[in-house]
Every structure is written in structure tokens, then in C-alpha cells.
Design a protein around this motif. Structure first.
Motif, mmCIF file in Angstrom:
data_model
loop_
_atom_site.group_PDB
_atom_site.id
_atom_site.type_symbol
_atom_site.label_atom_id
_atom_site.label_comp_id
_atom_site.label_asym_id
_atom_site.label_seq_id
_atom_site.Cartn_x
_atom_site.Cartn_y
_atom_site.Cartn_z
ATOM 1 N N ARG A 224 0.845 -1.209 0.000
ATOM 2 C CA ARG A 224 0.000 0.000 0.000
ATOM 3 C C ARG A 224 0.872 1.246 0.000
ATOM 4 O O ARG A 224 0.605 2.225 -0.705
ATOM 5 C CB ARG A 224 -0.897 0.014 1.244
ATOM 6 C CG ARG A 224 -2.075 -0.930 1.196
ATOM 7 C CD ARG A 224 -2.798 -0.902 2.530
ATOM 8 N NE ARG A 224 -1.881 -1.265 3.610
ATOM 9 C CZ ARG A 224 -2.221 -1.285 4.901
ATOM 10 N NH1 ARG A 224 -3.434 -0.938 5.273
ATOM 11 N NH2 ARG A 224 -1.350 -1.639 5.817
ATOM 12 N N GLN A 225 1.940 1.201 0.816
ATOM 13 C CA GLN A 225 2.817 2.361 0.899
ATOM 14 C C GLN A 225 3.524 2.605 -0.432
ATOM 15 O O GLN A 225 3.673 3.742 -0.865
ATOM 16 C CB GLN A 225 3.833 2.159 2.020
ATOM 17 C CG GLN A 225 3.150 1.963 3.363
ATOM 18 C CD GLN A 225 4.147 1.754 4.484
ATOM 19 O OE1 GLN A 225 5.321 1.497 4.246
ATOM 20 N NE2 GLN A 225 3.684 1.884 5.708
ATOM 21 N N LYS A 227 2.383 1.838 -3.337
ATOM 22 C CA LYS A 227 1.387 2.370 -4.274
ATOM 23 C C LYS A 227 1.132 3.846 -4.047
ATOM 24 O O LYS A 227 0.917 4.605 -4.988
ATOM 25 C CB LYS A 227 0.071 1.593 -4.135
ATOM 26 C CG LYS A 227 0.054 0.306 -4.915
ATOM 27 C CD LYS A 227 -1.295 -0.390 -4.742
ATOM 28 C CE LYS A 227 -1.186 -1.863 -5.128
ATOM 29 N NZ LYS A 227 -2.211 -2.660 -4.442
#
Lengths: 369, 306
Positions: A224-225, A227
Motif C-alpha cells: 500500500r505504501q 502504491k
């Protein structure tokens, strides 16, 4: 043609290089390709390093299995796949992205401020991010529990607000003299750091989390980070590279650059914004990792020269390689210690980066004198 | 004449001695020289009447011994029992307000590990008696109850309390000590998640997990160093004990253990409902309530035995 147009299309001079320079051009182009390949190799090789005991063979079989059209029968547990693909890989990619961002932002700041001491944290970005993060740590659990992304978000906005404040404080009429900006940034940084220090003192049992954020690291990095960070970094770095030529001209001084057709204030604002944005985005996930942003651009400049058209991308690549290796070392130390406990990556970058930099400095001295 | 004076003096002396003797047995015994948990030797020449506590666990121990009315100051984290909250605060754990403490005129300050560099020397400089408590397992807690009892002239009461606690601990460990390794679930006790801290060696939490019939995966580790996520996943815990604290953001480790996507394939998360156990402050504080924690966790790990 207006003055602005030339700064809008700065990348047209490759063919105009004189034959005498072309040798150096070739060298630096090779350097770009070489560092690019080196980065890929480093990313792949360091995937084998970590505190979990997974054989190198298994790591690469897990990785190869992910390639399209490759279908292996997994002889590994689901947890092994989680470790390689969802813990190590995003961590390595994030370290590379953060290193690239800090390397290029550092080169940009050094160029903009025409000051060898400049780094991405010069105008209060680090202190703003730190304050934002520490405020996050003092929030009640109810707020934090909404999403684990509250602290990065606060760090990001803290960084941007601090840089913007420094910029506005330094503005004299319609221009922003670089010396004033440095002074405003340093003073504002000290002011913010004092608030941060107080909050850390008052944070009591949260102090471990705060200190570990400040020292920086990738221990819990996930996809997630990556992205979230990727678009900021890529757009910011692309914008900076487009302005490499105006940045070269601005090495003279603001007035001469203006006379040579550069819209100095506008270029300054765009470059500052882009460099600050990628720094803020990088720092918000990884914490304020020091020394990458100051040492990498200097090292690149000492080896491949000060032309920003190469200095900027080479700094990004070198920064990515440096931080990926530093984090691999962190994981290696964790593995050797047996406990899997890790040294903050900021400690490693300073511990290794500073002596390497001093070595380059001495080499350079010998060559010059 | 001479002899009669000698006799009279002897009688008088005997009388005085017996009065002193009676007085001594009636009044609380002055403990004299004691050795605290940091190995410091402290001479307690009078039973303390005004006590300051610089750790929540110390405050709990003092109240446990019925000395609540002698506690004149506590650190700002002391939240148990309820009555402790009304006592004047003397600052945080590691940055206590020395001036405030002195103004409370304590004759004993009870400190803990971490106070030895600055706080203890500062207080000793001011002539205030300092005793450090630092229990690293349940036996250590019992020893602390005893030590504090001796210092405060409550030896007898402390002895009784220790006996009761020891019996309760034994009742649990008697049932769990026969378990084979395969009957003991592998437990990871997560204290904080970013970075990941676990209860390693020399912690009350470690002792609780082992006595409750679990294998503490982090038993050999230094609890003051963070653990990598890789290692957590690799160790594949069957039960995750996660801190929820009693206040503030401490609930986050529990939420993290329940939701972190990369723990999804860990044994504790693969069963329904997930084997994730919320652990309050009593699982970490070296106080008599740690025995409550032990009984609670033993029941969770081995419902068939309790």
C-alpha cells in the motif's frame, strides 16, 4: 519565443553537444545505464537477505513463480510466500523509491541553493514531518485506529506546511532570495523541532514508536505504501528532470540566469515544489532518514560532474542503490543477531555514508592539489 | 554498699532492657539494612511514613500492602487502584519533578529500573531514602511484596499475602507443568507493533506465558529490542497475546494483530475465531495482579484443565 518557452523545453540539447564533450557524454550515459542495471541487480540479490531462515533457492523460486507464464508447484508454506512477496519485496522497493527521491531531491536543493550543505531537509521538511508524525503518536487510539495511515498523512502535511511556511516567510516582494530561504528554513526548523522535542518528552510510553520513526526505517513497509508513494515520486522526479537545464543555467546566479532567458522565480518555485513533494512523500513512510540526500548527490557530482541533466537521474539511481543496500544491511544484521531485531536504517546510512563521503572528499583533494 | 549498688544497677538495667524489649516487639520492627532489586544497599532506620512511588507497579504494591494512606505522591501513570488517582502527581516515569517530590517531604521514594542514572542520585543527594523495585518474574513480584513489607514494618501481613499468591501460582503451574511441548501452544506476546516489541527474557509476561502452559516464542530475546515482521511470520505463533493496555493508544497492538494482512496465514489467525488474546496492563506490570493475569491466560490456553 518567450523566455518561458525555453525553460519549458529544456531537453533538446543532446544533439548539439560538441565532439570534444561527446566522450564525457558517452561515459555518463553508460553510467546511467550501468547504475540502472546495478539497481535491478541489487534489488534482486538483496531479496535473499532477511531475518527469517529461508534458503536462497526458495526465495528465488517464490520470485520466479510470480513471473507470467511460470507455474511452479509450491513446495513452500504460505508464510514463506508472505515473507518474500509481502514483507521483503515491498520493503526493498520502498527503500529504493525513498532513496531515489531523497537522492534527487538533495541534488535539486543543492543546485537551487548553490550550496553544498543543502539537503532535502534544509527548509524544514524533516522537522515539519517529524512534528506531524509526533502529533499523530499523541492522538488517542480511537483516531489512530481508523486507519494505520494517520501518521504518514500527518507527516506528509506537516512537511508540506513547513516548507510552504519557510517559502512564504522568505519571500521579499515577488522574489525569494535563496539565502533568506535557507535562513527561514533553519529558523523554522529549529522552532518546529523544539515543539517536537517537547511532545516526545510528553509522549511517555509512546516514546519508542516516536524515536524509531525519527531514526527511519522500513520494518513494516507494505505494498500500500509503495502504491501511494510511487505516483508522487515518479511525477516529482520527472518534473525535476525536465528542469535540469534551467537548473544548470541558474548555477551562475539568479540575475544572469534571468538575462539568459530563464524565468528564475517560476523555475525556483516549480523545482522547490517538486523536490519538497517527493521528499515529504518519502519521509512520511520511512521516517527522516538522514545523509542520503546530502551525500549521494555530492558523491555523484565528484564522480560524474555537476551537469544536472546527469547529476539528477544519477543521484536518484545512486540514492536508490545506497538505501536498498543500507536496508539490506539492516536486515542482515537482524538475521545475524538471531533475534531479528533491527538497527534503524538512518543509523546505517550515517555510519556508512559519512566515512565514504569523507573518503571521496580526500580523493578529490589529492586529485585537485 | 558497693554490692547493693551493683545489684540495684543490675536490676535497673534489666528492667530498662525488658521495657525496651517489650516496646520493640510492640512497635513495628525497624528493618535496618536491606538490598533492593538493583542490588543497592539501603539502611532504613525508621519506618517510612511518607512514601512517594515512581512507577504504577510500585503504587499498586504499596496499596496492596494497605499502605495507601502513607503514599503522598505518585507518578502520572499510576492509575490503580482508583484511590491512587487522587494522590498528588510528581511527573512522568523518567522525568519526575524533583522539586515537587521534595515539597511532599517523603522519607522514602520507591523507584524502578531506569531511574538509576539521574533520579536516584538526585534524591540521594537530597538525603531522601530510595528503594528500587524491579521484578522480572512472578517470584520477583512476591519478593517485592516481602521486601516492601519489611521496609514498611508490615512483614507479617506481607508474609500472609505472599503465601496466598504463591498458592495461587502453584495451583496453576501444578496443572500446566505436566504438559508436553506439543500440548503447549506457541505464543507470541506483542507489546507494540510499529516497531514490533515482544515480551522476551526477564519479563513478567514471559513468566506468565510459560506458567500458563504456553511456549513463549520470544523467551530468549531481549525485550528492549524490536523484532522483525519476517521473524514474527516465520515463527508462526498459534496464539498471539496482544497488549490492549488500559488507556489510550495501547489498544493498537491488539487491533494490529487482528488485522495485519501479512499475519493472515499465521496459525493464530487461520483458526476461527482467531486465537488473539487481549492482554491488559496486568500482563506486564510486576504486581500481584499478574497472578490474576496468569489464571486468566491459563484458562484461555488450556480450558480443558481449568
Amino acid at each position: 519565443m518567450s523566455a518561458d518557452a525555453s525553460s519549458g523545453h529544456p531537453n533538446t540539447s543532446v544533439q548539439r553537444a560538441t565532439p570534444m564533450l561527446s566522450l564525457r557524454w558517452r561515459g555518463r550515459t553508460w553510467a546511467l545505464a550501468g547504475l540502472g542495471i546495478a539497481l535491478a541487480v541489487v534489488v534482486i540479490l538483496t531479496a535473499a537477505i532477511g531475518s527469517a531462515h529461508i534458503s536462497v533457492g526458495t526465495v528465488y523460486r517464490v520470485l520466479v513463480d510470480q513471473l507470467p507464464f511460470v507455474n511452479m508447484t509450491p513446495d513452500w508454506e504460505a508464510n514463506i510466500e508472505t515473507i518474500v512477496l509481502d514483507i521483503r519485496l515491498p520493503r526493498i522497493i520502498l527503500a529504493a523509491l525513498v532513496g531515489a527521491s531523497l537522492g534527487m531531491a538533495g541534488a535539486t536543493y543543492q543546485g537551487l541553493f548553490r550550496n553544498p550543505l543543502a539537503d532535502p531537509y534544509l527548509i524544514g521538511v524533516a522537522q515539519g514531518a517529524a512534528l506531524g508524525a509526533v502529533v499523530g503518536f499523541t492522538l488517542p487510539a480511537g483516531v489512530l485506529a481508523i486507519g494505520l495511515g494517520v501518521i504518514p498523512a500527518l507527516a506528509f502535511f506537516g512537511a508540506l506546511i513547513a516548507a510552504l511556511a519557510a517559502y512564504l516567510l522568505a519571500r521579499v516582494g515577488r522574489s525569494v532570495p535563496v539565502t533568506t530561504l535557507i535562513l527561514a528554513g533553519v529558523a523554522l526548523g529549529a522552532f518546529l523541532a523544539s515543539i517536537t522535542s517537547y511532545l516526545i518528552m510528553a509522549s511517555g510510553d509512546m516514546v519508542r514508536g516516536v524515536v524509531s520513526w525519527l531514526l527511519g526505517g522500513f520494518a513494516l513497509s507494505d505494498w500500500r505504501q509503495v502504491k501511494v508513494l510511487l505516483p508522487y515520486s515518479l511525477v516529482g522526479m520527472a518534473v525535476i528532470c525536465l528542469y535540469a537545464r534551467p537548473l544548470n543555467v541558474m548555477q551562475l546566479d539568479d540575475e544572469q540566469a534571468q538575462q539568459l532567458g530563464i524565468n528564475v522565480e517560476r523555475t525556483k518555485l516549480i523545482l522547490l515544489s517538486a523536490a519538497t513533494l517527493i521528499t515529504a512523500a518519502a519521509v512520511s513512510f520511512s521516517g527522516t532518514i538522514g545523509f542520503v540526500g546530502i551525500i549521494v548527490p555530492h558523491a555523484v557530482r565528484m564522480i560524474w560532474g555537476p551537469d544536472h541533466r546527469f547529476l539528477l537521474p544519477l543521484s536518484a539511481l545512486a540514492g536508490a542503490i545506497f538505501l536498498t543496500l543500507a536496508d539490506a544491511l539492516v536486515r542482515g544484521i537482524g538475521a545475524l543477531s538471531g533475534a531479528g531485531s533491527e538497527v534503524p536504517v538512518g543509523v546505517i546510512t550515517a555510519f556508512l555514508g559519512a566515512p565514504f563521503f569523507l573518503y571521496l572528499l580526500r580523493q578529490k583533494k589529492k586529485a585537485v592539489f | 554498699m558497693k554490692r547493693s549498688l551493683f545489684v540495684r544497677l543490675t536490676v535497673a538495667l534489666a528492667l530498662v532492657l525488658s521495657i525496651v524489649g517489650v516496646a520493640c516487639t510492640a512497635a513495628p520492627k525497624v528493618p535496618g539494612a536491606i538490598t533492593d532489586d538493583l542490588g543497592r544497599s539501603v539502611v532504613i532506620d525508621a519506618v517510612p511514613q511518607r512514601i512517594v512511588s515512581l512507577a504504577p507497579s510500585n503504587t499498586e504494591l504499596l496499596f496492596y500492602l494497605g499502605l495507601g494512606d502513607k503514599v503522598v505522591g505518585v507518578d502520572s501513570y499510576s492509575d490503580y487502584p482508583e484511590a491512587a488517582k487522587a494522590i498528588p502527581k510528581v511527573g512522568g516515569l523518567y522525568d519526575p519533578d524533583i522539586e515537587k517530590m521534595v515539597s511532599l517531604r517523603p522519607d522514602l521514594v520507591v523507584v524502578t529500573k531506569g531511574h538509576e542514572k539521574q533520579v536516584i542520585p538526585a534524591l540521594e543527594q537530597l538525603g531522601i531514602k530510595v528503594v528500587a523495585l524491579w521484578a522480572r518474574d512472578l517470584d520477583g513480584v512476591l519478593a517485592d511484596v516481602k521486601l516492601l513489607g519489611d521496609i514498611t514494618g508490615e512483614s507479617k501481613r506481607a508474609g500472609q499475602l505472599v503465601d496466598t499468591l504463591r498458592k495461587r501460582i502453584k495451583a496453576v503451574s501444578d496443572k500446566t507443568k505436566g504438559l508436553s511441548d506439543s500440548q503447549r501452544p506457541r505464543v507470541l506476546f506483542v507489546v507494540w507493533y510499529d516497531p514490533i516489541y515482544v515480551t522476551g527474557k526477564q519479563t513478567v509476561g514471559d513468566d506468565i506465558v510459560i506458567k500458563a502452559g504456553g511456549i513463549n516464542i520470544a523467551s530468549g530475546l531481549d525485550a528492549s529490542l524490536p523484532l522483525s515482521l519476517e521473524k514474527v511470520v516465520e515463527s508462526d505463533p498459534q496464539v498471539i497475546v496482544a497488549s490492549v493496555g488500559d488507556v489510550g493508544s495501547e489498544i493498537l497492538p491488539f487491533q494490529w494483530a487482528k488485522t495485519e494482512p501479512r499475519l493472515a496465514n499465521v496459525a493464530a489467525r487461520k483458526v476461527a475465531p482467531p486465537r488473539i488474546f487481549p492482554a491488559g496492563d496486568i500482563y506486564q506490570r510486576p504486581t500481584p495482579r499478574a497472578v490474576d493475569a496468569l489464571e486468566e491466560l491459563a484458562k484461555y490456553l488450556h480450558p480443558e484443565l481449568f
